[in-house]
Design a protein around this motif. Structure first.
Motif, PDB file in Angstrom:
ATOM      1  N   TYR A   1      21.468   1.637  -0.102  1.00 52.33           N
ATOM      2  CA  TYR A   1      20.804   1.228  -1.335  1.00 52.33           C
ATOM      3  C   TYR A   1      19.690   0.259  -0.945  1.00 52.33           C
ATOM      4  O   TYR A   1      19.942  -0.779  -0.338  1.00 52.33           O
ATOM      5  CB  TYR A   1      21.813   0.561  -2.274  1.00 52.33           C
ATOM      6  CG  TYR A   1      22.979   1.468  -2.615  1.00 52.33           C
ATOM      7  CD1 TYR A   1      22.969   2.242  -3.767  1.00 52.33           C
ATOM      8  CD2 TYR A   1      24.068   1.583  -1.738  1.00 52.33           C
ATOM      9  CE1 TYR A   1      24.022   3.096  -4.062  1.00 52.33           C
ATOM     10  CE2 TYR A   1      25.117   2.434  -2.026  1.00 52.33           C
ATOM     11  CZ  TYR A   1      25.089   3.194  -3.182  1.00 52.33           C
ATOM     12  OH  TYR A   1      26.123   4.047  -3.466  1.00 52.33           O
ATOM     13  N   MET A   2      18.450   0.613  -1.295  1.00 49.06           N
ATOM     14  CA  MET A   2      17.284  -0.151  -0.875  1.00 49.06           C
ATOM     15  C   MET A   2      16.665  -0.853  -2.081  1.00 49.06           C
ATOM     16  O   MET A   2      16.375  -0.205  -3.101  1.00 49.06           O
ATOM     17  CB  MET A   2      16.262   0.766  -0.202  1.00 49.06           C
ATOM     18  CG  MET A   2      16.821   1.553   0.965  1.00 49.06           C
ATOM     19  SD  MET A   2      15.602   2.659   1.746  1.00 49.06           S
ATOM     20  CE  MET A   2      14.566   1.428   2.566  1.00 49.06           C
ATOM     21  N   PHE A   3      16.446  -2.153  -1.943  1.00 46.90           N
ATOM     22  CA  PHE A   3      15.904  -2.958  -3.030  1.00 46.90           C
ATOM     23  C   PHE A   3      14.620  -3.637  -2.554  1.00 46.90           C
ATOM     24  O   PHE A   3      14.623  -4.356  -1.551  1.00 46.90           O
ATOM     25  CB  PHE A   3      16.916  -4.022  -3.466  1.00 46.90           C
ATOM     26  CG  PHE A   3      18.188  -3.456  -4.032  1.00 46.90           C
ATOM     27  CD1 PHE A   3      18.346  -3.280  -5.399  1.00 46.90           C
ATOM     28  CD2 PHE A   3      19.234  -3.082  -3.193  1.00 46.90           C
ATOM     29  CE1 PHE A   3      19.515  -2.751  -5.924  1.00 46.90           C
ATOM     30  CE2 PHE A   3      20.412  -2.552  -3.707  1.00 46.90           C
ATOM     31  CZ  PHE A   3      20.547  -2.381  -5.075  1.00 46.90           C
ATOM     32  N   PHE A   4      13.528  -3.404  -3.277  1.00 47.03           N
ATOM     33  CA  PHE A   4      12.247  -3.992  -2.909  1.00 47.03           C
ATOM     34  C   PHE A   4      11.918  -5.151  -3.844  1.00 47.03           C
ATOM     35  O   PHE A   4      12.082  -5.046  -5.064  1.00 47.03           O
ATOM     36  CB  PHE A   4      11.141  -2.944  -2.978  1.00 47.03           C
ATOM     37  CG  PHE A   4      11.192  -1.951  -1.850  1.00 47.03           C
ATOM     38  CD1 PHE A   4      10.469  -2.162  -0.683  1.00 47.03           C
ATOM     39  CD2 PHE A   4      11.975  -0.805  -1.949  1.00 47.03           C
ATOM     40  CE1 PHE A   4      10.518  -1.267   0.362  1.00 47.03           C
ATOM     41  CE2 PHE A   4      12.034   0.107  -0.908  1.00 47.03           C
ATOM     42  CZ  PHE A   4      11.301  -0.121   0.254  1.00 47.03           C
ATOM     43  N   THR A   5      11.431  -6.248  -3.254  1.00 53.17           N
ATOM     44  CA  THR A   5      10.993  -7.376  -4.069  1.00 53.17           C
ATOM     45  C   THR A   5       9.646  -7.078  -4.721  1.00 53.17           C
ATOM     46  O   THR A   5       9.403  -7.460  -5.864  1.00 53.17           O
ATOM     47  CB  THR A   5      10.868  -8.649  -3.220  1.00 53.17           C
ATOM     48  OG1 THR A   5       9.997  -8.400  -2.109  1.00 53.17           O
ATOM     49  CG2 THR A   5      12.231  -9.095  -2.709  1.00 53.17           C
ATOM     50  N   HIS A   6       8.770  -6.407  -3.982  1.00 53.26           N
ATOM     51  CA  HIS A   6       7.437  -6.039  -4.459  1.00 53.26           C
ATOM     52  C   HIS A   6       6.813  -5.151  -3.383  1.00 53.26           C
ATOM     53  O   HIS A   6       7.492  -4.785  -2.405  1.00 53.26           O
ATOM     54  CB  HIS A   6       6.576  -7.276  -4.736  1.00 53.26           C
ATOM     55  CG  HIS A   6       6.295  -8.139  -3.550  1.00 53.26           C
ATOM     56  ND1 HIS A   6       7.268  -8.598  -2.690  1.00 53.26           N
ATOM     57  CD2 HIS A   6       5.128  -8.663  -3.070  1.00 53.26           C
ATOM     58  CE1 HIS A   6       6.733  -9.347  -1.743  1.00 53.26           C
ATOM     59  NE2 HIS A   6       5.429  -9.395  -1.958  1.00 53.26           N
TER      60      HIS A   6
ATOM     61  N   PRO B   1       1.769 -13.703  -6.680  1.00 57.42           N
ATOM     62  CA  PRO B   1       0.655 -12.901  -7.198  1.00 57.42           C
ATOM     63  C   PRO B   1       1.043 -11.427  -7.351  1.00 57.42           C
ATOM     64  O   PRO B   1       1.622 -10.832  -6.453  1.00 57.42           O
ATOM     65  CB  PRO B   1      -0.431 -13.081  -6.123  1.00 57.42           C
ATOM     66  CG  PRO B   1      -0.126 -14.414  -5.507  1.00 57.42           C
ATOM     67  CD  PRO B   1       1.371 -14.511  -5.510  1.00 57.42           C
ATOM     68  N   ASN B   2       0.752 -10.866  -8.506  1.00 56.50           N
ATOM     69  CA  ASN B   2       1.106  -9.487  -8.855  1.00 56.50           C
ATOM     70  C   ASN B   2       2.608  -9.277  -8.999  1.00 56.50           C
ATOM     71  O   ASN B   2       3.063  -8.137  -9.055  1.00 56.50           O
ATOM     72  CB  ASN B   2       0.533  -8.487  -7.847  1.00 56.50           C
ATOM     73  CG  ASN B   2      -0.981  -8.519  -7.819  1.00 56.50           C
ATOM     74  OD1 ASN B   2      -1.636  -8.457  -8.862  1.00 56.50           O
ATOM     75  ND2 ASN B   2      -1.552  -8.658  -6.624  1.00 56.50           N
ATOM     76  N   SER B   3       3.369 -10.362  -9.044  1.00 57.24           N
ATOM     77  CA  SER B   3       4.803 -10.374  -9.349  1.00 57.24           C
ATOM     78  C   SER B   3       5.675  -9.988  -8.153  1.00 57.24           C
ATOM     79  O   SER B   3       5.251  -9.275  -7.248  1.00 57.24           O
ATOM     80  CB  SER B   3       5.147  -9.478 -10.548  1.00 57.24           C
ATOM     81  OG  SER B   3       5.172  -8.118 -10.178  1.00 57.24           O
ATOM     82  N   ALA B   4       6.886 -10.500  -8.182  1.00 55.55           N
ATOM     83  CA  ALA B   4       7.932 -10.143  -7.221  1.00 55.55           C
ATOM     84  C   ALA B   4       9.269 -10.383  -7.903  1.00 55.55           C
ATOM     85  O   ALA B   4       9.342 -11.063  -8.930  1.00 55.55           O
ATOM     86  CB  ALA B   4       7.815 -10.966  -5.940  1.00 55.55           C
ATOM     87  N   MET B   5      10.325  -9.816  -7.326  1.00 57.66           N
ATOM     88  CA  MET B   5      11.639  -9.905  -7.954  1.00 57.66           C
ATOM     89  C   MET B   5      12.672 -10.386  -6.944  1.00 57.66           C
ATOM     90  O   MET B   5      12.704  -9.940  -5.800  1.00 57.66           O
ATOM     91  CB  MET B   5      12.051  -8.544  -8.523  1.00 57.66           C
ATOM     92  CG  MET B   5      13.296  -8.594  -9.387  1.00 57.66           C
ATOM     93  SD  MET B   5      13.381  -7.203 -10.549  1.00 57.66           S
ATOM     94  CE  MET B   5      13.509  -5.823  -9.430  1.00 57.66           C
ATOM     95  N   GLY B   6      13.506 -11.338  -7.382  1.00 56.17           N
ATOM     96  CA  GLY B   6      14.599 -11.822  -6.561  1.00 56.17           C
ATOM     97  C   GLY B   6      15.908 -11.145  -6.938  1.00 56.17           C
ATOM     98  O   GLY B   6      16.057 -10.602  -8.038  1.00 56.17           O
ATOM     99  N   TYR B   7      16.876 -11.204  -6.019  1.00 57.08           N
ATOM    100  CA  TYR B   7      18.155 -10.527  -6.220  1.00 57.08           C
ATOM    101  C   TYR B   7      19.318 -11.479  -5.932  1.00 57.08           C
ATOM    102  O   TYR B   7      19.289 -12.247  -4.965  1.00 57.08           O
ATOM    103  CB  TYR B   7      18.272  -9.316  -5.294  1.00 57.08           C
ATOM    104  CG  TYR B   7      17.274  -8.218  -5.578  1.00 57.08           C
ATOM    105  CD1 TYR B   7      17.551  -7.218  -6.511  1.00 57.08           C
ATOM    106  CD2 TYR B   7      16.048  -8.178  -4.918  1.00 57.08           C
ATOM    107  CE1 TYR B   7      16.642  -6.203  -6.771  1.00 57.08           C
ATOM    108  CE2 TYR B   7      15.127  -7.163  -5.170  1.00 57.08           C
ATOM    109  CZ  TYR B   7      15.433  -6.174  -6.100  1.00 57.08           C
ATOM    110  OH  TYR B   7      14.518  -5.185  -6.356  1.00 57.08           O
TER     111      TYR B   7
END
Length: 300
Positions: free
Chosen positions: A87-92, A177-183
């Motif tokens: 399962y691969m999760f990208f921050t941005h 910049p241009n957003s990112a997501m934490g997990y």
């Protein structure tokens, strides 16, 4: 240091931690710890020069966070374990977080399956589209359609919570910049947070990250700079989307984090420079470690 010596150092790092915790069911392995651009060379041997890629093995499942050049190294290690499901999760999708994906060998092999998650970009592009576009001419010779594994794509939105079996995954927006997501990953009462590519606010703590990191056992935090670099009047890093180890300590203390991992090292920071950072951090937050390629960290 020669390539052979470098490989030996990496192997020793792996073996020393594995021997200490051989049966842990929740472990984090670091395959790429550098930010912005790969930085190979004699001055980055001990900490590593590959860009962001972190693997978490939780309760028999393999989760991969970001696909920088460290993903290529992880892919090589998986060849002896195929068929693989992960399962691969990208921050941005900034380049240093996706540039290893076209070189991820297991994705080209039939029988493997990869579930790929990421947020919709501000311009409306899905993670599938962005990974696809980086492999188009003139940027890359081989299109994503050549990958023979089963690639399944899913859109996530900041604030979403999902279940992966008995693993709870929470998401949150990061200041980038241009957003990112934490997990935030929680399994059997243990929690690890992956929060890279985020910039602190000057006058307050980031409430999104504070919530994400609450009482975490491990917080992996973007500390690309030092405070001195960030506030340098001649070359300020304000607005570049990254934080400092000093701000990471503030966040860890406020959130009640047990262990802080300094991550996303600046490409200009040599091994000797990072050794000094390690010593400085330990004086104010003893349970802190700087991420190194090959490091395996049990979540206990």
């Amino acid at each position: 240091m020669s390539e052979l010596e470098s490989a030996s150092t990496l192997e020793n790092n792996l073996n020393s931690v594995e021997e200490a915790h051989p049966t842990t069911d929740f472990v984090i392995q670091f395959w790429g710890v550098r930010g912005s651009i790969p930085s190979p060379g004699s001055e980055t041997v001990r900490y590593g020069g590959n860009t962001s890629c972190v693997e978490m093995r939780i309760g028999g499942k393999r989760l991969i966070f970001d696909g920088g050049t460290g993903l290529r190294v992880l892919g090589k290690s998986l060849l002896s374990e195929m068929p693989v499901e992960a399962y691969m999760f990208f921050t941005h999708s900034h380049w240093d977080h996706i540039q290893g994906f076209p070189f991820f060998v297991p994705a080209f092999a039939k029988g493997n399956c990869f579930h790929i998650y990421g947020a919709i970009a501000p311009n409306g592009a899905s993670m599938k589209q962005r990974l696809h576009d980086q492999m188009l001419h003139p940027n890359f010779p081989v299109p994503m359609q050549v990958m023979q594994s089963d690639l399944k794509f899913y859109d996530l939105f900041p604030g979403d919570t999902m279940q992966l079996g008995d693993i709870t995954i929470e998401t949150g927006s990061l200041n980038h910049p241009n957003s990112a997501m934490g997990y935030r990953l929680t399994w059997q009462g243990r929690t690890a947070v992956y929060a890279t590519d985020t910039e602190h606010f000057g006058d307050r703590l980031d409430e999104n990250l504070l919530h994400l990191a609450r009482n975490a056992d491990v917080l992996i935090y973007d500390a690309c700079y030092t405070d001195e670099e960030y506030h340098d009047p001649k070359s300020s890093k304000k607005g570049w989307g990254h934080s400092t180890w000093q701000e990471g300590v503030k966040m860890a203390k406020a959130a009640g984090v047990k262990k802080l991992v300094v991550f996303h090292h600046d490409p200009s920071h040599s091994d000797d420079f990072l050794d000094k950072v390690q010593s400085q951090v330990e004086t104010v937050f003893p349970n802190c470690v700087l991420a190194r390629e090959g490091m395996i960290l049990p979540v206990i």
